[in-house]
Design a protein around this motif. Sequence first.
Motif, PDB file in Angstrom:
ATOM      1  N   UNK A 126       0.845  -1.197   0.000  1.00 53.72           N
ATOM      2  CA  UNK A 126       0.000   0.000   0.000  1.00 53.72           C
ATOM      3  C   UNK A 126       0.879   1.245   0.000  1.00 53.72           C
ATOM      4  N   UNK A 127       0.225   2.393   0.104  1.00 55.03           N
ATOM      5  CA  UNK A 127       0.955   3.649   0.015  1.00 55.03           C
ATOM      6  C   UNK A 127       1.928   3.840   1.178  1.00 55.03           C
ATOM      7  N   UNK A 128       1.526   3.363   2.346  1.00 58.40           N
ATOM      8  CA  UNK A 128       2.399   3.491   3.514  1.00 58.40           C
ATOM      9  C   UNK A 128       3.728   2.774   3.274  1.00 58.40           C
ATOM     10  N   UNK A 129       3.642   1.547   2.795  1.00 57.28           N
ATOM     11  CA  UNK A 129       4.865   0.777   2.529  1.00 57.28           C
ATOM     12  C   UNK A 129       5.664   1.446   1.416  1.00 57.28           C
ATOM     13  N   UNK A 130       4.949   1.900   0.391  1.00 58.69           N
ATOM     14  CA  UNK A 130       5.614   2.532  -0.738  1.00 58.69           C
ATOM     15  C   UNK A 130       6.413   3.751  -0.272  1.00 58.69           C
ATOM     16  N   UNK A 131       5.793   4.546   0.574  1.00 62.60           N
ATOM     17  CA  UNK A 131       6.497   5.727   1.091  1.00 62.60           C
ATOM     18  C   UNK A 131       7.669   5.331   1.960  1.00 62.60           C
ATOM     19  N   UNK A 132       7.445   4.293   2.746  1.00 58.95           N
ATOM     20  CA  UNK A 132       8.496   3.859   3.650  1.00 58.95           C
ATOM     21  C   UNK A 132       9.688   3.323   2.868  1.00 58.95           C
ATOM     22  N   UNK A 133       9.401   2.588   1.827  1.00 58.85           N
ATOM     23  CA  UNK A 133      10.477   2.016   1.013  1.00 58.85           C
ATOM     24  C   UNK A 133      11.182   3.113   0.224  1.00 58.85           C
ATOM     25  N   UNK A 134      10.441   4.155  -0.169  1.00 66.02           N
ATOM     26  CA  UNK A 134      11.073   5.295  -0.796  1.00 66.02           C
ATOM     27  C   UNK A 134      10.922   5.320  -2.297  1.00 66.02           C
TER      28      UNK A 134
END
Length: 398
Positions: A249-257
């Motif tokens: 999801x977007x949270x993981x995507x942001x976290x991964x960068x």
Amino acid sequence: MTRTTKPDDGGPTATPAASLRFDAVQKRYPGNARPTIESLSIEVPAGEICVLVGPSGCGKTTAMRMVNRLIEPTAGQILIDGRPNTERAPADLRREIGYVIQQTGLFPHRTIAQNVATVPKLLGWSTDRIAARTTELLELVGLDPEFADRYPAQLSGGQRQRVGVARALAVDPPLMLMDEPFGAIDPITRERLQNEFLRLQAQVRRTIVFVTHDIDEAIKMGDRIAVMRPGGRLAQYATPAELLLSPADEFVEQFVGADRALKRLALGRVRDLELEEPTRVRYGDPVAGVREALRRAEVPYPLVIDADGRPLAWLDDDDLHGERIADGIGSEVAVVDRDDILRDAFSDVLQHRVQYAAVTDHRGVVIGILSADAVARELAPPGPAPVQPAEAHHGTGA
Ligand SMILES: Nc1ncnc2c1ncn2[C@@H]1O[C@H](COP(=O)(O)OP(=O)(O)OP(=O)(O)O)[C@@H](O)[C@H]1O
Ligand SMILES: [Mg+2]
């Protein structure tokens, strides 16, 4: 479980790695409106490194400390080798589970050697065996033996952290909990420790829960990564490749960068790429022969090696004059290990004038050349994935 040794002899301990399972674990601290961990379920197979990442306060340390019962869950259970950890006395668990604390937690009034020897001593190892193991461990974490008799206050923060890692490794435990073990260490030493640790893990195959803030470290170290959100909620539990290729999801995507493509470089090792063959030369070789060999070469620069095949310098056209190659000339060689991850190797290559690195084996002997181009090709977007016949009808929406 079979321990093949008496407690105080020097033989190997054959405790197999343990599996670990969080089963709907909840933790609510008294006085907090919301639970710190709502309901966490994770399974870590024996012999794997599971990395917990997530923002500060999301419950990583709390999750870890419930494993060795420094904290008791409000609901749910934790199973070690299929057995609830509540069946074991906390003292037994802590002797058996290696634990690297976020703030190192060394005993201030004991020397470094005594700190490292804490659990071996509890287990009644002989003095000789303890001394040998302590020396071995200090060397492993890159600390000079002279540190053995110092006290924690006489070390830097990063050095103390390394002692913490050595202490947790002392008895080669079936399960290890490591809370930001390399957090306070400079990037170069950190990279070395990570590599040493992965090399060791390839041999001993312990089960490890590893906490970090750093997604790059997670991708490098983890067999699986649990990305946690506030409230201890699991956003995704996947292999590093899955996490990079399809964030849930977007949270993981942001976290991964946003630089996910670059991060994929952490998934590959130097040894996975096809290496080029250098033109190996020695100081004193006749220049004419070197020029001749270069005409057929993949790499346009000759590499000077020593008598054991270790890399010394790159030569370029300006260096190839006169009768013989003059002693000591040439420019600095970037040297990478065949087991290094591509990201670290790439960054080493880019820091040198000649954009090729000498790849060495564990003895430091050159086994090939890594070019910046070869790494860049690895980065190119992958072509369309081959479609499995069974999946061909479903389509992936892509
Ligand atoms: N003993 C306690 N009593 C009340 N609340 C606590 C207690 N210990 C931790 N907490 C709270 O639980 C939450 C999770 O803390 P925890 O230490 O597990 O976070 P973390 O993910 O390890 O964070 P960091 O990355 O900063 O180390 C935090 O909001 C913290 O304030
Ligand atoms: Mg923490």
